[in-house]
Design a protein around this motif. Sequence first.
Motif, PDB file in Angstrom:
ATOM      1  N   ILE A  97       0.839  -1.199   0.000  1.00  0.00           N
ATOM      2  CA  ILE A  97       0.000   0.000   0.000  1.00  0.00           C
ATOM      3  C   ILE A  97       0.874   1.249   0.000  1.00  0.00           C
ATOM      4  O   ILE A  97       0.598   2.216  -0.717  1.00  0.00           O
ATOM      5  CB  ILE A  97      -0.963  -0.029   1.203  1.00  0.00           C
ATOM      6  N   ALA A  98       1.939   1.235   0.785  1.00  0.00           N
ATOM      7  CA  ALA A  98       2.859   2.376   0.813  1.00  0.00           C
ATOM      8  C   ALA A  98       3.534   2.560  -0.538  1.00  0.00           C
ATOM      9  O   ALA A  98       3.740   3.694  -0.990  1.00  0.00           O
ATOM     10  CB  ALA A  98       3.904   2.171   1.904  1.00  0.00           C
ATOM     11  N   PHE A  99       3.869   1.471  -1.209  1.00  0.00           N
ATOM     12  CA  PHE A  99       4.491   1.558  -2.525  1.00  0.00           C
ATOM     13  C   PHE A  99       3.550   2.214  -3.529  1.00  0.00           C
ATOM     14  O   PHE A  99       3.936   3.117  -4.275  1.00  0.00           O
ATOM     15  CB  PHE A  99       4.890   0.164  -3.011  1.00  0.00           C
ATOM     16  N   VAL A 100       2.312   1.775  -3.538  1.00  0.00           N
ATOM     17  CA  VAL A 100       1.328   2.359  -4.461  1.00  0.00           C
ATOM     18  C   VAL A 100       1.113   3.838  -4.142  1.00  0.00           C
ATOM     19  O   VAL A 100       1.061   4.679  -5.041  1.00  0.00           O
ATOM     20  CB  VAL A 100      -0.001   1.570  -4.412  1.00  0.00           C
ATOM     21  N   ALA A 101       1.016   4.166  -2.860  1.00  0.00           N
ATOM     22  CA  ALA A 101       0.840   5.571  -2.476  1.00  0.00           C
ATOM     23  C   ALA A 101       2.063   6.398  -2.862  1.00  0.00           C
ATOM     24  O   ALA A 101       1.933   7.552  -3.284  1.00  0.00           O
ATOM     25  CB  ALA A 101       0.585   5.669  -0.980  1.00  0.00           C
ATOM     26  N   GLY A 102       3.238   5.817  -2.744  1.00  0.00           N
ATOM     27  CA  GLY A 102       4.447   6.523  -3.145  1.00  0.00           C
ATOM     28  C   GLY A 102       4.509   6.785  -4.634  1.00  0.00           C
ATOM     29  O   GLY A 102       5.009   7.821  -5.073  1.00  0.00           O
ATOM     30  N   MET A 103       3.980   5.855  -5.406  1.00  0.00           N
ATOM     31  CA  MET A 103       3.950   6.045  -6.858  1.00  0.00           C
ATOM     32  C   MET A 103       2.915   7.087  -7.254  1.00  0.00           C
ATOM     33  O   MET A 103       3.094   7.793  -8.244  1.00  0.00           O
ATOM     34  CB  MET A 103       3.649   4.716  -7.561  1.00  0.00           C
ATOM     35  N   ARG A 104       1.826   7.183  -6.496  1.00  0.00           N
ATOM     36  CA  ARG A 104       0.720   8.078  -6.848  1.00  0.00           C
ATOM     37  C   ARG A 104       0.809   9.440  -6.166  1.00  0.00           C
ATOM     38  O   ARG A 104       0.408  10.436  -6.735  1.00  0.00           O
ATOM     39  CB  ARG A 104      -0.619   7.437  -6.477  1.00  0.00           C
ATOM     40  N   ILE A 105       1.298   9.484  -4.920  1.00  0.00           N
ATOM     41  CA  ILE A 105       1.223  10.712  -4.127  1.00  0.00           C
ATOM     42  C   ILE A 105       2.618  11.309  -3.935  1.00  0.00           C
ATOM     43  O   ILE A 105       3.036  12.180  -4.685  1.00  0.00           O
ATOM     44  CB  ILE A 105       0.542  10.442  -2.762  1.00  0.00           C
ATOM     45  N   LEU A 122       2.877   7.808   5.425  1.00  0.00           N
ATOM     46  CA  LEU A 122       1.629   7.910   6.196  1.00  0.00           C
ATOM     47  C   LEU A 122       0.640   6.802   5.846  1.00  0.00           C
ATOM     48  O   LEU A 122       0.005   6.218   6.728  1.00  0.00           O
ATOM     49  CB  LEU A 122       1.000   9.286   5.978  1.00  0.00           C
ATOM     50  N   SER A 123       0.502   6.494   4.555  1.00  0.00           N
ATOM     51  CA  SER A 123      -0.429   5.431   4.172  1.00  0.00           C
ATOM     52  C   SER A 123       0.076   4.060   4.621  1.00  0.00           C
ATOM     53  O   SER A 123      -0.714   3.206   5.017  1.00  0.00           O
ATOM     54  CB  SER A 123      -0.675   5.446   2.672  1.00  0.00           C
ATOM     55  N   GLY A 124       1.368   3.841   4.573  1.00  0.00           N
ATOM     56  CA  GLY A 124       1.924   2.578   5.056  1.00  0.00           C
ATOM     57  C   GLY A 124       1.716   2.390   6.545  1.00  0.00           C
ATOM     58  O   GLY A 124       1.347   1.311   7.008  1.00  0.00           O
ATOM     59  N   MET A 125       1.938   3.479   7.303  1.00  0.00           N
ATOM     60  CA  MET A 125       1.705   3.405   8.749  1.00  0.00           C
ATOM     61  C   MET A 125       0.227   3.192   9.051  1.00  0.00           C
ATOM     62  O   MET A 125      -0.127   2.384   9.919  1.00  0.00           O
ATOM     63  CB  MET A 125       2.191   4.690   9.426  1.00  0.00           C
TER      64      MET A 125
END
Length: 109
Positions: A78-86, A93-96
Motif C-alpha cells: 500500500i505504501a508503494f502504491v501511495a508513493g507512486m501516486r502521491i 503515512l499510508s503505510g503506517m
Amino acid sequence: MIDTGDFWLLTILLGIGTFLIRFSFLGFLGGRELPEWLLLHLRYVGISVFPALVTPMLLWPAATGGETDWIRVAAGAIAFVAGMRISVIGAILSGMGAFYGLRAIESLL
C-alpha cells in the motif's frame, strides 16, 4: 564488551573516516559544475536508499522472529502504491495507517 579506550578510539577514527568521505565529495567538487550524466545518477540515490532500508523490516522483521508477516507486506505494498501516486510522505503515512489499521482488524478477529 569493548574496552572504554578502544571504544573512544574507534569512535574518533570512524568520525574522521566519515568526515573524509564527505569532504572528498563536497570539498573537492563543491565549487565545480558536475557533469549531466553524474547529476542524473545522483537523483536516484535518495529514492533507492529508502527501499533498501525498509525491505528487510518488511520481509524478515525482528518483531516476528524473522518470519514474514502478511500485514507488513500488505502495508508495504500500500505504501508503494501511495508513493507512486502521491509522494514519499504520502507513502509513509499510508503505510503506517495500513499497518496499524490491519493490526487493529486482526486483533478484532
